[in-house]
Design a protein around this motif. Structure first.
Motif, PDB file in Angstrom:
ATOM      1  N   UNK A 299       0.824  -1.209   0.000  1.00 26.72           N
ATOM      2  CA  UNK A 299       0.000   0.000   0.000  1.00 26.72           C
ATOM      3  C   UNK A 299       0.858   1.258   0.000  1.00 26.72           C
ATOM      4  N   UNK A 300       1.943   1.229   0.763  1.00 26.87           N
ATOM      5  CA  UNK A 300       2.858   2.376   0.803  1.00 26.87           C
ATOM      6  C   UNK A 300       3.539   2.562  -0.546  1.00 26.87           C
ATOM      7  N   UNK A 301       3.920   1.481  -1.188  1.00 31.90           N
ATOM      8  CA  UNK A 301       4.547   1.575  -2.520  1.00 31.90           C
ATOM      9  C   UNK A 301       3.575   2.172  -3.532  1.00 31.90           C
ATOM     10  N   UNK A 302       2.343   1.691  -3.503  1.00 30.48           N
ATOM     11  CA  UNK A 302       1.339   2.186  -4.435  1.00 30.48           C
ATOM     12  C   UNK A 302       1.051   3.669  -4.166  1.00 30.48           C
ATOM     13  N   UNK A 303       0.948   4.029  -2.907  1.00 28.87           N
ATOM     14  CA  UNK A 303       0.709   5.423  -2.552  1.00 28.87           C
ATOM     15  C   UNK A 303       1.849   6.328  -2.974  1.00 28.87           C
ATOM     16  N   UNK A 304       3.064   5.846  -2.833  1.00 26.83           N
ATOM     17  CA  UNK A 304       4.232   6.620  -3.249  1.00 26.83           C
ATOM     18  C   UNK A 304       4.227   6.842  -4.757  1.00 26.83           C
TER      19      UNK A 304
ATOM     20  N   UNK B 244      -9.180   4.489  -0.275  1.00 27.64           N
ATOM     21  CA  UNK B 244      -9.714   3.999   0.995  1.00 27.64           C
ATOM     22  C   UNK B 244     -10.327   2.604   0.907  1.00 27.64           C
ATOM     23  N   UNK B 245     -10.412   2.032  -0.280  1.00 22.57           N
ATOM     24  CA  UNK B 245     -11.079   0.743  -0.440  1.00 22.57           C
ATOM     25  C   UNK B 245     -10.129  -0.320  -0.999  1.00 22.57           C
TER      26      UNK B 245
ATOM     27  N   UNK C 205     -11.537  -2.968  -3.502  1.00 21.97           N
ATOM     28  CA  UNK C 205     -12.026  -2.533  -4.816  1.00 21.97           C
ATOM     29  C   UNK C 205     -11.541  -3.515  -5.876  1.00 21.97           C
ATOM     30  N   UNK C 206     -12.461  -4.101  -6.618  1.00 20.70           N
ATOM     31  CA  UNK C 206     -12.101  -5.197  -7.531  1.00 20.70           C
ATOM     32  C   UNK C 206     -11.318  -4.757  -8.764  1.00 20.70           C
ATOM     33  N   UNK C 207     -11.320  -3.488  -9.098  1.00 24.28           N
ATOM     34  CA  UNK C 207     -10.570  -3.024 -10.272  1.00 24.28           C
ATOM     35  C   UNK C 207      -9.359  -2.186  -9.868  1.00 24.28           C
TER      36      UNK C 207
END
Length: 134
Positions: free
Chosen positions: A43-48, A92-93, A96-98
């Motif tokens: 999640x941190x990688x994706x957020x970055x 926040x989800x 989420x399937x996509x």
């Protein structure tokens, strides 16, 4: 006498069942902890990555707004599209399937914008650092 032998014979089955229940409980606990670590890391990688793309897009949008060249309107529309995609991304989800599909679309649009701006981009994340090089 039969009860004494039944207790001995059934002991193996009882201990097997108790051992299974203890192992299941401990494995579930360890799995939850590992899942949390894995989720937080990714999640941190994706957020970055998304944050970097958004900062890049907003900066270039601001820079191109100051120029009045006709050819910049296409670049600005592409940047607007990228910014919109990022703003609609469901941070926040996690269920989420996509999620992966939308992330790939953002990456594709980011590459398109970089190409339009004649910028070579290389976004990579490793354990030591994250970088976006030009």
């Amino acid at each position: 006498m039969a009860d004494l032998f039944d207790g001995i014979v059934m002991a193996e089955q009882r201990f097997h069942g108790e051992g299974y229940q203890e192992g299941l409980a401990e494995g579930s606990h360890a799995g939850m902890a590992e899942g949390r670590r894995y989720g937080a890391l990714h999640g941190a990688r994706m957020g970055s990555e998304i944050g970097c793309c958004l900062g890049f897009a907003l900066t270039w949008h601001c820079l191109l707004q100051k120029c009045t060249e006709e050819k910049n309107s296409k670049k600005i529309r592409a940047l607007d599209s990228l910014i919109g995609m990022i703003q609609k991304f469901p941070y926040e989800d996690p269920t989420y399937d996509k999620l992966q599909e939308d992330l790939e679309k953002i990456r594709g649009k980011f590459k398109q914008v970089c190409s339009m701006l004649n910028i070579q981009s290389d976004f990579r994340i490793d354990n030591e650092r994250s970088s976006l090089t030009f």
